[in-house]
Design a protein around this motif. Sequence first.
Motif, PDB file in Angstrom:
ATOM      1  N   VAL A  30       0.837  -1.202   0.000  1.00 40.19           N
ATOM      2  CA  VAL A  30       0.000   0.000   0.000  1.00 40.19           C
ATOM      3  C   VAL A  30       0.870   1.250   0.000  1.00 40.19           C
ATOM      4  O   VAL A  30       0.630   2.192  -0.750  1.00 40.19           O
ATOM      5  CB  VAL A  30      -0.969  -0.023   1.210  1.00 40.19           C
ATOM      6  CG1 VAL A  30      -1.598   1.324   1.440  1.00 40.19           C
ATOM      7  CG2 VAL A  30      -2.022  -1.088   1.005  1.00 40.19           C
ATOM      8  N   ILE A  33       2.433   2.090  -3.393  1.00 40.41           N
ATOM      9  CA  ILE A  33       1.651   2.744  -4.449  1.00 40.41           C
ATOM     10  C   ILE A  33       1.233   4.154  -4.036  1.00 40.41           C
ATOM     11  O   ILE A  33       0.408   4.781  -4.692  1.00 40.41           O
ATOM     12  CB  ILE A  33       0.427   1.900  -4.878  1.00 40.41           C
ATOM     13  CG1 ILE A  33      -0.530   1.663  -3.721  1.00 40.41           C
ATOM     14  CG2 ILE A  33       0.856   0.601  -5.514  1.00 40.41           C
ATOM     15  CD1 ILE A  33      -1.825   0.976  -4.140  1.00 40.41           C
ATOM     16  N   CYS A  35      -0.247   5.351  -1.128  1.00 46.60           N
ATOM     17  CA  CYS A  35      -1.459   5.578  -0.333  1.00 46.60           C
ATOM     18  C   CYS A  35      -1.131   5.710   1.149  1.00 46.60           C
ATOM     19  O   CYS A  35      -0.119   5.204   1.618  1.00 46.60           O
ATOM     20  CB  CYS A  35      -2.439   4.427  -0.538  1.00 46.60           C
ATOM     21  SG  CYS A  35      -3.081   4.360  -2.214  1.00 46.60           S
ATOM     22  N   THR A  48      -6.449   9.063   0.411  1.00 43.71           N
ATOM     23  CA  THR A  48      -6.486   7.964  -0.538  1.00 43.71           C
ATOM     24  C   THR A  48      -5.907   6.753   0.166  1.00 43.71           C
ATOM     25  O   THR A  48      -4.786   6.787   0.667  1.00 43.71           O
ATOM     26  CB  THR A  48      -5.676   8.288  -1.803  1.00 43.71           C
ATOM     27  OG1 THR A  48      -6.274   9.417  -2.446  1.00 43.71           O
ATOM     28  CG2 THR A  48      -5.662   7.114  -2.769  1.00 43.71           C
ATOM     29  N   ALA A  50      -5.694   2.257   0.179  1.00 43.61           N
ATOM     30  CA  ALA A  50      -5.778   1.065  -0.661  1.00 43.61           C
ATOM     31  C   ALA A  50      -5.701  -0.147   0.241  1.00 43.61           C
ATOM     32  O   ALA A  50      -5.155  -0.087   1.339  1.00 43.61           O
ATOM     33  CB  ALA A  50      -4.650   1.037  -1.690  1.00 43.61           C
ATOM     34  N   ASP A  73      -5.753  -2.813   5.032  1.00 44.15           N
ATOM     35  CA  ASP A  73      -4.463  -2.523   4.401  1.00 44.15           C
ATOM     36  C   ASP A  73      -3.255  -3.029   5.177  1.00 44.15           C
ATOM     37  O   ASP A  73      -2.126  -2.689   4.860  1.00 44.15           O
ATOM     38  CB  ASP A  73      -4.320  -1.016   4.159  1.00 44.15           C
ATOM     39  CG  ASP A  73      -3.983  -0.232   5.412  1.00 44.15           C
ATOM     40  OD1 ASP A  73      -4.142  -0.761   6.534  1.00 44.15           O
ATOM     41  OD2 ASP A  73      -3.544   0.930   5.273  1.00 44.15           O
ATOM     42  N   LYS A  98      -8.381   0.840  -4.491  1.00 40.63           N
ATOM     43  CA  LYS A  98      -7.915   2.143  -4.014  1.00 40.63           C
ATOM     44  C   LYS A  98      -9.141   3.029  -3.902  1.00 40.63           C
ATOM     45  O   LYS A  98      -9.961   3.073  -4.825  1.00 40.63           O
ATOM     46  CB  LYS A  98      -6.919   2.752  -4.999  1.00 40.63           C
ATOM     47  CG  LYS A  98      -6.293   4.048  -4.502  1.00 40.63           C
ATOM     48  CD  LYS A  98      -5.505   4.783  -5.582  1.00 40.63           C
ATOM     49  CE  LYS A  98      -4.281   4.056  -6.013  1.00 40.63           C
ATOM     50  NZ  LYS A  98      -3.427   4.901  -6.894  1.00 40.63           N
ATOM     51  N   THR A 100     -10.719   6.988  -2.518  1.00 37.67           N
ATOM     52  CA  THR A 100     -10.413   8.364  -2.133  1.00 37.67           C
ATOM     53  C   THR A 100     -11.688   9.015  -1.618  1.00 37.67           C
ATOM     54  O   THR A 100     -12.711   9.011  -2.303  1.00 37.67           O
ATOM     55  CB  THR A 100      -9.872   9.173  -3.327  1.00 37.67           C
ATOM     56  OG1 THR A 100      -8.691   8.538  -3.817  1.00 37.67           O
ATOM     57  CG2 THR A 100      -9.546  10.604  -2.917  1.00 37.67           C
ATOM     58  N   TYR A 117     -13.379   5.294  -6.415  1.00 41.20           N
ATOM     59  CA  TYR A 117     -12.639   4.044  -6.235  1.00 41.20           C
ATOM     60  C   TYR A 117     -12.020   3.594  -7.540  1.00 41.20           C
ATOM     61  O   TYR A 117     -12.454   3.968  -8.626  1.00 41.20           O
ATOM     62  CB  TYR A 117     -13.549   2.940  -5.667  1.00 41.20           C
ATOM     63  CG  TYR A 117     -14.607   2.447  -6.611  1.00 41.20           C
ATOM     64  CD1 TYR A 117     -14.412   1.299  -7.367  1.00 41.20           C
ATOM     65  CD2 TYR A 117     -15.820   3.123  -6.746  1.00 41.20           C
ATOM     66  CE1 TYR A 117     -15.387   0.839  -8.233  1.00 41.20           C
ATOM     67  CE2 TYR A 117     -16.801   2.673  -7.611  1.00 41.20           C
ATOM     68  CZ  TYR A 117     -16.574   1.530  -8.347  1.00 41.20           C
ATOM     69  OH  TYR A 117     -17.543   1.078  -9.207  1.00 41.20           O
ATOM     70  N   GLU A 118     -10.982   2.812  -7.386  1.00 42.99           N
ATOM     71  CA  GLU A 118     -10.272   2.236  -8.529  1.00 42.99           C
ATOM     72  C   GLU A 118     -10.016   0.772  -8.210  1.00 42.99           C
ATOM     73  O   GLU A 118      -9.490   0.447  -7.143  1.00 42.99           O
ATOM     74  CB  GLU A 118      -8.944   2.975  -8.726  1.00 42.99           C
ATOM     75  CG  GLU A 118      -8.100   2.457  -9.847  1.00 42.99           C
ATOM     76  CD  GLU A 118      -6.765   3.194  -9.955  1.00 42.99           C
ATOM     77  OE1 GLU A 118      -5.887   2.672 -10.657  1.00 42.99           O
ATOM     78  OE2 GLU A 118      -6.603   4.262  -9.342  1.00 42.99           O
ATOM     79  N   LEU A 120      -7.868  -2.289  -8.624  1.00 42.31           N
ATOM     80  CA  LEU A 120      -6.483  -2.526  -9.009  1.00 42.31           C
ATOM     81  C   LEU A 120      -6.343  -3.931  -9.560  1.00 42.31           C
ATOM     82  O   LEU A 120      -6.929  -4.882  -9.029  1.00 42.31           O
ATOM     83  CB  LEU A 120      -5.567  -2.295  -7.804  1.00 42.31           C
ATOM     84  CG  LEU A 120      -5.673  -0.887  -7.201  1.00 42.31           C
ATOM     85  CD1 LEU A 120      -4.840  -0.783  -5.942  1.00 42.31           C
ATOM     86  CD2 LEU A 120      -5.267   0.168  -8.197  1.00 42.31           C
TER      87      LEU A 120
END
Length: 132
Positions: A30, A33, A35, A48, A50, A73, A98, A100, A117-118, A120
Motif C-alpha cells: 500500500v 503505491i 497511499c 487515498t 488502498a 491494508d 484504491k 479516495t 474508487y479504482e 487494481l
Amino acid sequence: MPVTRMFRGLSARLTAPLESLDAVDLAGAVQGIGCSPVEDAQRGQMVTLAGRVRTVLSGGGERFLGVTAEVYDGTGAVDVCWLGRGSIPGIDTGRFVKVTGRIGVRSGQKIMFNPRYELLSGQPRAIRGGEV
C-alpha cells in the motif's frame, strides 16, 4: 553482531503467524503505491487508501443503506459505503482497491461514504505455505 541481528530477524519471520506476515506485506504494498495507511487516517481528513476487500454487505436496514465493503491494508480497516447502491461490479471479497474520500467515524469504526474508487489489477505479494 550484524549476523546475530540477521538471524533474529529471520527467526522472527519464520515463527510469526501467517496473518501478521501478510499484514506486513500488504502494508508495504500500500505504501509502495503512494497511499496513506488506514491507521494514520483521521476523522474529517480527505485521504487515498488502498487495501484488500475483506467483506462486502448490501441491502437495506439501519446499518446497511447500500453497499458496504471493509477494506484492510495491513495497518487497519475502514468501512467503505456507497449509499443507494444494490451492488457494485468488481467490489468482491479478496479484490485489491484504491479509494479516495473523507474519513468519518461510525460506532468507533472508520468509514468513508461514496468514495471514488479504482479496482487494481494486481494483488500484493502474499505469503503462501512454505514461501519466505
